[in-house]
Design a protein around this motif. Structure first.
Motif, PDB file in Angstrom:
ATOM      1  N   THR A   8       0.814  -1.094   0.065  1.00  0.00           N
ATOM      2  CA  THR A   8      -0.117  -0.011  -0.091  1.00  0.00           C
ATOM      3  C   THR A   8       0.838   1.053   0.147  1.00  0.00           C
ATOM      4  O   THR A   8       1.864   1.305   0.224  1.00  0.00           O
ATOM      5  CB  THR A   8      -0.943   0.139   1.193  1.00  0.00           C
ATOM      6  OG1 THR A   8      -0.066   0.056   2.321  1.00  0.00           O
ATOM      7  CG2 THR A   8      -1.579  -1.195   1.395  1.00  0.00           C
ATOM      8  N   GLY A   9       0.241   2.419  -0.411  1.00  0.00           N
ATOM      9  CA  GLY A   9       0.667   3.623  -0.211  1.00  0.00           C
ATOM     10  C   GLY A   9       1.766   4.097  -1.461  1.00  0.00           C
ATOM     11  O   GLY A   9       2.388   5.154  -1.507  1.00  0.00           O
ATOM     12  N   GLY A  10       1.685   3.296  -2.447  1.00  0.00           N
ATOM     13  CA  GLY A  10       2.510   3.609  -3.822  1.00  0.00           C
ATOM     14  C   GLY A  10       1.559   4.148  -4.939  1.00  0.00           C
ATOM     15  O   GLY A  10       0.355   4.435  -4.537  1.00  0.00           O
ATOM     16  N   ASP A  11       2.162   4.349  -6.115  1.00  0.00           N
ATOM     17  CA  ASP A  11       1.269   4.702  -7.190  1.00  0.00           C
ATOM     18  C   ASP A  11      -0.079   3.946  -7.360  1.00  0.00           C
ATOM     19  O   ASP A  11      -1.059   4.312  -7.854  1.00  0.00           O
ATOM     20  CB  ASP A  11       2.028   4.883  -8.416  1.00  0.00           C
ATOM     21  CG  ASP A  11       2.914   5.965  -8.422  1.00  0.00           C
ATOM     22  OD1 ASP A  11       2.845   6.694  -7.400  1.00  0.00           O
ATOM     23  OD2 ASP A  11       4.092   6.084  -9.094  1.00  0.00           O
ATOM     24  N   GLN A  12       0.279   2.542  -7.360  1.00  0.00           N
ATOM     25  CA  GLN A  12      -1.072   1.654  -7.293  1.00  0.00           C
ATOM     26  C   GLN A  12      -0.630   0.434  -6.188  1.00  0.00           C
ATOM     27  O   GLN A  12       0.354   0.367  -5.572  1.00  0.00           O
ATOM     28  CB  GLN A  12      -1.225   1.275  -8.365  1.00  0.00           C
ATOM     29  CG  GLN A  12      -0.105   0.061  -8.827  1.00  0.00           C
ATOM     30  CD  GLN A  12      -0.133  -0.748 -10.009  1.00  0.00           C
ATOM     31  OE1 GLN A  12      -1.251  -0.667 -10.768  1.00  0.00           O
ATOM     32  NE2 GLN A  12       0.745  -1.553 -10.613  1.00  0.00           N
ATOM     33  N   GLU A  13      -1.857  -0.050  -5.660  1.00  0.00           N
ATOM     34  CA  GLU A  13      -1.640  -1.055  -4.563  1.00  0.00           C
ATOM     35  C   GLU A  13      -1.382  -2.251  -5.267  1.00  0.00           C
ATOM     36  O   GLU A  13      -1.914  -2.514  -6.368  1.00  0.00           O
ATOM     37  CB  GLU A  13      -2.798  -1.231  -3.593  1.00  0.00           C
ATOM     38  CG  GLU A  13      -2.983   0.120  -2.807  1.00  0.00           C
ATOM     39  CD  GLU A  13      -4.029   0.235  -1.760  1.00  0.00           C
ATOM     40  OE1 GLU A  13      -4.272   1.100  -0.940  1.00  0.00           O
ATOM     41  OE2 GLU A  13      -4.890  -0.485  -2.124  1.00  0.00           O
ATOM     42  N   LEU A  14      -0.780  -3.457  -4.576  1.00  0.00           N
ATOM     43  CA  LEU A  14      -0.551  -4.587  -5.303  1.00  0.00           C
ATOM     44  C   LEU A  14      -0.867  -5.694  -4.115  1.00  0.00           C
ATOM     45  O   LEU A  14      -0.511  -5.468  -3.047  1.00  0.00           O
ATOM     46  CB  LEU A  14       0.860  -4.822  -5.689  1.00  0.00           C
ATOM     47  CG  LEU A  14       1.399  -4.056  -6.612  1.00  0.00           C
ATOM     48  CD1 LEU A  14       2.979  -4.216  -6.948  1.00  0.00           C
ATOM     49  CD2 LEU A  14       0.596  -4.227  -8.053  1.00  0.00           C
ATOM     50  N   GLY A  15      -1.913  -6.676  -4.606  1.00  0.00           N
ATOM     51  CA  GLY A  15      -2.093  -7.790  -3.972  1.00  0.00           C
ATOM     52  C   GLY A  15      -1.581  -9.120  -4.446  1.00  0.00           C
ATOM     53  O   GLY A  15      -1.554  -9.389  -5.450  1.00  0.00           O
ATOM     54  N   ILE A  16      -0.838  -9.742  -3.623  1.00  0.00           N
ATOM     55  CA  ILE A  16       0.004 -10.902  -4.092  1.00  0.00           C
ATOM     56  C   ILE A  16      -0.572 -12.212  -3.634  1.00  0.00           C
ATOM     57  O   ILE A  16      -0.754 -12.352  -2.434  1.00  0.00           O
ATOM     58  CB  ILE A  16       1.652 -10.754  -3.715  1.00  0.00           C
ATOM     59  CG1 ILE A  16       2.191  -9.457  -3.784  1.00  0.00           C
ATOM     60  CG2 ILE A  16       2.330 -11.980  -4.110  1.00  0.00           C
ATOM     61  CD1 ILE A  16       2.010  -8.932  -5.363  1.00  0.00           C
ATOM     62  N   ARG A  17      -0.541 -13.078  -4.319  1.00  0.00           N
ATOM     63  CA  ARG A  17      -1.368 -14.528  -3.872  1.00  0.00           C
ATOM     64  C   ARG A  17      -0.522 -15.680  -4.600  1.00  0.00           C
ATOM     65  O   ARG A  17      -0.630 -15.446  -5.982  1.00  0.00           O
ATOM     66  CB  ARG A  17      -2.652 -14.492  -3.891  1.00  0.00           C
ATOM     67  CG  ARG A  17      -3.495 -15.689  -3.244  1.00  0.00           C
ATOM     68  CD  ARG A  17      -5.009 -15.326  -2.952  1.00  0.00           C
ATOM     69  NE  ARG A  17      -5.709 -16.390  -2.563  1.00  0.00           N
ATOM     70  CZ  ARG A  17      -6.382 -17.496  -3.051  1.00  0.00           C
ATOM     71  NH1 ARG A  17      -6.111 -17.555  -4.450  1.00  0.00           N
ATOM     72  NH2 ARG A  17      -6.868 -18.390  -2.252  1.00  0.00           N
ATOM     73  N   GLY A  18      -0.312 -16.543  -4.091  1.00  0.00           N
ATOM     74  CA  GLY A  18       0.337 -17.945  -4.593  1.00  0.00           C
ATOM     75  C   GLY A  18       1.567 -17.569  -5.540  1.00  0.00           C
ATOM     76  O   GLY A  18       1.714 -18.134  -6.632  1.00  0.00           O
ATOM     77  N   GLY A  19       2.295 -16.378  -5.254  1.00  0.00           N
ATOM     78  CA  GLY A  19       3.556 -16.007  -5.842  1.00  0.00           C
ATOM     79  C   GLY A  19       3.281 -15.181  -7.376  1.00  0.00           C
ATOM     80  O   GLY A  19       4.274 -15.040  -7.861  1.00  0.00           O
ATOM     81  N   ARG A  20       1.858 -14.938  -7.499  1.00  0.00           N
ATOM     82  CA  ARG A  20       1.775 -13.859  -8.391  1.00  0.00           C
ATOM     83  C   ARG A  20       0.935 -12.634  -8.093  1.00  0.00           C
ATOM     84  O   ARG A  20       0.449 -12.635  -7.001  1.00  0.00           O
ATOM     85  CB  ARG A  20       0.810 -14.823  -9.370  1.00  0.00           C
ATOM     86  CG  ARG A  20       1.721 -15.930 -10.387  1.00  0.00           C
ATOM     87  CD  ARG A  20       1.162 -16.210 -11.570  1.00  0.00           C
ATOM     88  NE  ARG A  20       1.894 -17.357 -12.232  1.00  0.00           N
ATOM     89  CZ  ARG A  20       2.757 -16.996 -13.246  1.00  0.00           C
ATOM     90  NH1 ARG A  20       2.710 -15.641 -13.591  1.00  0.00           N
ATOM     91  NH2 ARG A  20       3.459 -17.757 -13.620  1.00  0.00           N
ATOM     92  N   ILE A  21       0.881 -11.709  -8.990  1.00  0.00           N
ATOM     93  CA  ILE A  21       0.023 -10.500  -8.620  1.00  0.00           C
ATOM     94  C   ILE A  21      -1.252 -10.572  -8.992  1.00  0.00           C
ATOM     95  O   ILE A  21      -1.683 -11.136 -10.098  1.00  0.00           O
ATOM     96  CB  ILE A  21       0.689  -9.208  -9.426  1.00  0.00           C
ATOM     97  CG1 ILE A  21       2.097  -9.094  -9.258  1.00  0.00           C
ATOM     98  CG2 ILE A  21      -0.380  -8.052  -9.336  1.00  0.00           C
ATOM     99  CD1 ILE A  21       2.735  -7.818 -10.046  1.00  0.00           C
ATOM    100  N   ALA A  22      -2.167 -10.926  -7.724  1.00  0.00           N
ATOM    101  CA  ALA A  22      -3.647 -10.941  -7.889  1.00  0.00           C
ATOM    102  C   ALA A  22      -4.415 -10.093  -8.197  1.00  0.00           C
ATOM    103  O   ALA A  22      -5.486 -10.134  -8.630  1.00  0.00           O
ATOM    104  CB  ALA A  22      -3.852 -11.756  -6.647  1.00  0.00           C
ATOM    105  N   ALA A  23      -3.986  -8.630  -7.969  1.00  0.00           N
ATOM    106  CA  ALA A  23      -4.865  -7.415  -7.980  1.00  0.00           C
ATOM    107  C   ALA A  23      -3.773  -6.395  -7.895  1.00  0.00           C
ATOM    108  O   ALA A  23      -2.778  -6.376  -7.411  1.00  0.00           O
ATOM    109  CB  ALA A  23      -6.000  -7.668  -6.819  1.00  0.00           C
ATOM    110  N   ALA A  24      -4.076  -5.229  -8.734  1.00  0.00           N
ATOM    111  CA  ALA A  24      -3.592  -4.005  -8.898  1.00  0.00           C
ATOM    112  C   ALA A  24      -4.504  -3.022  -9.150  1.00  0.00           C
ATOM    113  O   ALA A  24      -5.422  -3.217  -9.624  1.00  0.00           O
ATOM    114  CB  ALA A  24      -2.489  -4.232  -9.935  1.00  0.00           C
ATOM    115  N   GLY A  25      -4.230  -1.789  -8.340  1.00  0.00           N
ATOM    116  CA  GLY A  25      -5.300  -0.602  -8.388  1.00  0.00           C
ATOM    117  C   GLY A  25      -5.361  -0.016  -6.841  1.00  0.00           C
ATOM    118  O   GLY A  25      -4.406  -0.414  -6.196  1.00  0.00           O
ATOM    119  N   ALA A  26      -6.416   0.654  -6.835  1.00  0.00           N
ATOM    120  CA  ALA A  26      -6.678   1.670  -5.747  1.00  0.00           C
ATOM    121  C   ALA A  26      -7.642   0.902  -4.922  1.00  0.00           C
ATOM    122  O   ALA A  26      -8.588   0.308  -5.325  1.00  0.00           O
ATOM    123  CB  ALA A  26      -7.029   2.961  -6.139  1.00  0.00           C
TER     124      ALA A  26
END
Length: 403
Positions: A8-26
């Motif tokens: 959190t707190g960056g240009d976009q938030e990143l959600g990581i699950r199972g070794g991959r990017i699962a979600a990106a955005g605000a």
């Protein structure tokens, strides 16, 4: 879904699950095993170094000892191994925590020695190279040919012709190293196809500036920095930039000597492009999306579904003196300081580099740089790993992986 890790707190938030990017955005859900605030930091895809030497042989280094403090998650081994020596490189790739795709040296002996691998054309066996690539598609993504007077002797561009034939049969690119002539630079460049790569593109030795380099770039040949111990000159790069010839990729040619200067690591090499006048977005692209595109590699982006390889940098806006391979000094307007590096969503722990091999000649300045770095890393290793990025208590050390 519950994330393993949420940034959190960056240009976009990143959600990581199972070794991959699962979600990106605000505004992503805060349901995560661990939440890390990256406010004020630059989060990039894991850096991809297109030209390194991490396989066994004269030049090889341990990538894990540099990756955790530099943000480089993919290390392309550029020709350390040929057909005869590929098994050793495979073992190195499988035991590393980072990704190690490789370019096969057209010489079957690879870089077991300092140079001269293409002086005996019997070692440059096209059929053997083709068979080796076809049998190792999980590891090999291209062909490497070094073309300079020391490496090829009286054989001119014949090793390159054989490397191109092997690459064409396998549908992969060639990376060609340029250096002291003969053969002439124009003779080398004229053979390259769209998508092939010329490394050491701003070398002060080969002085690659003129009609041949422009013609190559215009037909789709990719220019790569390949800094190394002698492959980068500020005045050459500045002249290329003025002529509109931007490097497509920035790489270190990191090996057992350049690791201790003048290249040091990829963020330092990136700062040299900033000092020459390129913008930060241009330089980050040259270390992420562009090398991924050049070799068809995973990663290089922070999009949903991509591997969770990323790096967190402090961007320190202060004058940063940097030098090329010929002791020319320029000032970068900023410095990228890596705070943590992740592969498959897991932080890489700190690790000391092995002692420099006895056959590598280091200057007094390089010995001093090595001593300072070892002192700093040993001090860090006396503290709990949790202090590196706050995640070691949540995740075990990364398991060895291949590319």
């Amino acid at each position: 879904m519950r994330f393993d890790l949420l940034l959190t707190g960056g240009d976009q938030e990143l959600g990581i699950r199972g070794g991959r990017i699962a979600a990106a955005g605000a505004g992503l859900p805060r349901d995560a095993r661990r939440v890390v605030d990256v406010t004020g930091c630059l989060v990039t895809p894991g850096l991809i170094d297109l030209h390194t030497h991490v396989g066994p042989g004269y030049w090889g280094i341990d990538p894990d000892a540099v990756a955790w403090r530099s943000g480089v998650t993919t290390w392309v081994d550029a020709g350390s191994a040929g057909a005869f020596t590929l098994a050793g490189l495979r073992r190195a790739a499988e035991s590393a925590a980072v990704r190690i795709p490789a370019l096969l040296n057209i010489s079957a002996v690879g870089l077991a020695g300092r140079t001269g691998e293409c002086r005996d054309l019997a070692n440059c066996d096209t059929t053997l190279a083709i068979d080796t690539i076809q049998a190792n598609r999980d590891l090999l993504v291209g062909v490497k040919v070094r073309i300079d007077a020391d490496t090829v002797g009286d054989n001119g561009v014949e090793p390159l012709r054989r490397g191109l034939a092997a690459a064409d049969a396998c549908g992969v690119p060639v990376m060609v190293h340029i250096g002291t002539s003969p053969p002439a630079l124009a003779e080398v460049l004229d053979l390259l196809r769209p998508g092939d790569i010329v490394t050491h593109c701003a070398s002060g030795i080969a002085t690659p500036l003129g009609p041949a380099i422009r013609a190559a770039a215009e037909r789709g040949v990719l220019l790569d920095i390949g800094h190394g111990s002698g492959g980068f000159a500020f005045d050459v790069l500045e002249a290329q930039l003025e002529a509109g010839l931007l490097p497509f990729t920035v790489s270190t040619d990191l090996h057992a000597r350049s690791l201790h200067g003048p290249a040091f690591d990829l963020p330092t090499t990136m700062a040299k492009l900033l000092a020459a006048g390129m913008t930060l977005p241009e330089v980050v692209a040259a270390a992420t999306t562009h090398p991924a595109r050049a070799l068809g590699l995973p990663g290089g982006s922070l999009t949903v579904g991509a591997p969770a390889d990323f790096a967190i940098f402090e961007v320190r806006e202060e004058p940063f003196p940097v030098s090329d391979a010929h002791r020319q000094v320029r000032i970068s307007p900023l410095r990228l300081i890596n705070r943590s590096t992740y592969v498959d969503g897991r932080p890489l722990p700190p690790k000391l580099s092995a002692p420099s091999p006895p056959w590598i000649p280091l200057t007094d300045a390089q010995h001093a740089a090595l001593a300072r770095r070892d002192h700093d890393i040993r001090a860090l290793l006396t503290t709990p790993l949790v202090d590196v990025d706050g995640l070691a208590d949540q995740f075990p050390r990364p398991k060895p992986r291949s590319s």
